[in-house]
Write an enzyme that holds these catalytic residues in place. Structure first.
Site, PDB file in Angstrom:
ATOM      1  N   SER A  91       0.815  -1.208   0.000  1.00 14.40           N
ATOM      2  CA  SER A  91       0.000   0.000   0.000  1.00 14.40           C
ATOM      3  C   SER A  91       0.855   1.267   0.000  1.00 14.40           C
ATOM      4  O   SER A  91       1.649   1.482  -0.908  1.00 14.40           O
ATOM      5  CB  SER A  91      -0.962  -0.050   1.202  1.00 14.40           C
ATOM      6  OG  SER A  91      -1.996   0.884   1.084  1.00 14.40           O
ATOM      7  N   ASP A 151      -6.127  -3.386  -2.137  1.00 14.14           N
ATOM      8  CA  ASP A 151      -5.042  -3.140  -1.192  1.00 14.14           C
ATOM      9  C   ASP A 151      -4.484  -4.439  -0.598  1.00 14.14           C
ATOM     10  O   ASP A 151      -5.234  -5.272  -0.079  1.00 14.14           O
ATOM     11  CB  ASP A 151      -5.588  -2.257  -0.063  1.00 14.14           C
ATOM     12  CG  ASP A 151      -4.514  -1.670   0.828  1.00 14.14           C
ATOM     13  OD1 ASP A 151      -3.605  -2.399   1.238  1.00 14.14           O
ATOM     14  OD2 ASP A 151      -4.602  -0.461   1.121  1.00 14.14           O
TER      15      ASP A 151
END
Length: 280
Positions: free
Chosen positions: A42, A163
């Site tokens: 991320s 993510d």
């Protein structure tokens, strides 16, 4: 623990708390500390890209200076682009024109850089790398940073991704699997932190085409706290060294307060310098 060629570097995410990581990595670059294997998630992937292209302060400019200038977090982007972040600005304008990314330096870097995504079909982590294709590289980092619920799913190689922090927020296990028994881990929460959020079963109408993703999301908090406990155990065994904020962090995942972000960046820079003095 001794830092050598086989030591891995693990970068946690955390949204805008990633400014701490950008400070640590700027200190590493200043002291010419580079690792031959980096795995990132991320915001850690976004910051790690500038580390791998050796562009000191680029991540800081993106995370702080340009946030103040372009205000790229907000509900209007969710309405217009399906993401709470201005994706066009972050993954097109920034790397290609406004804050040029040195793709040549990245692709020419022989060190390995993996980014973690979540496969929406399987609900499992994917560890992806790219050394040739600019657009695929940007697609991977975009997917790795696409928070559930507030960002649209991203296709990578025809596979729907979100993510990586959904299932593997701190991928130390991946680093060990790749042959790196000892690792430096950059975290974005203080020692002893555990999320107090409660896991809840995700209703079937949310991500209705991705039942395994719903299962992963339903266990996300438990999985994260379990990883944090594992990190502290590995640290006590001397198998990893952690660089983390020394105090509870008051920066939110989608923080827009520039003063808070600046303070957290400076803490990362200071602790990164301290680490380099101790281990180099």
């Amino acid at each position: 623990m001794r830092i050598d060629r086989n030591t891995g570097l693990v970068l946690e995410g955390g949204g805008m708390r990633g400014v701490f990581t950008s400070g640590v990595l700027d200190a590493f670059m200043k002291n010419e500390l580079y690792f031959h294997y980096v795995v990132s998630v991320s915001a850690g992937a976004c910051n790690g890209l500038s580390y791998m292209s050796r562009q000191i302060r680029r991540a800081r400019i993106s995370n702080i200076d340009y946030l103040a200038r372009y205000k790229y977090i907000g509900l209007r982007h969710l309405v217009t682009q399906g993401c709470i972040f201005d994706r066009k600005l972050l993954y097109d304008d920034f790397p290609n024109t406004l804050l040029p990314y040195d793709f040549d330096a990245f692709f020419g870097n022989p060190d390995e850089f993996e980014m973690v995504t979540t496969n929406c079909l399987t609900g499992q982590a994917c560890y992806l790398t790219e050394k040739h294709d600019r657009q695929r590289l940007l697609d991977i980092v975009k997917a790795s940073s696409s928070l559930p619920y507030v960002c649209k799913i991203v296709d990578v190689d025809g596979v729907p991704m979100l993510d990586g922090g959904v299932v593997d927020s701190i991928p130390v296990g991946r680093a060990v699997e790749r042959g790196h028994e000892h690792n430096v881990v950059v975290l974005t929460r203080n020692y002893g932190f555990r999320t107090t959020e409660k896991d809840r079963k995700i209703p079937h109408f949310i991500y209705k085409n991705y039942p395994k993703l719903r299962v992963a999301l339903s266990h996300r908090c438990e999985a994260y706290n379990r990883q944090l406990a594992m990190i502290e155990e590995l640290e006590s065994q001397g198998r990893i060294v952690c660089i983390r904020p020394e105090r509870p962090v008051n920066v939110g995942r989608m923080e827009k307060d520039i003063d808070k972000l600046e303070l957290l960046y400076e803490e990362g820079l200071e602790l990164g310098e301290k680490f380099c003095k101790e281990y180099l």
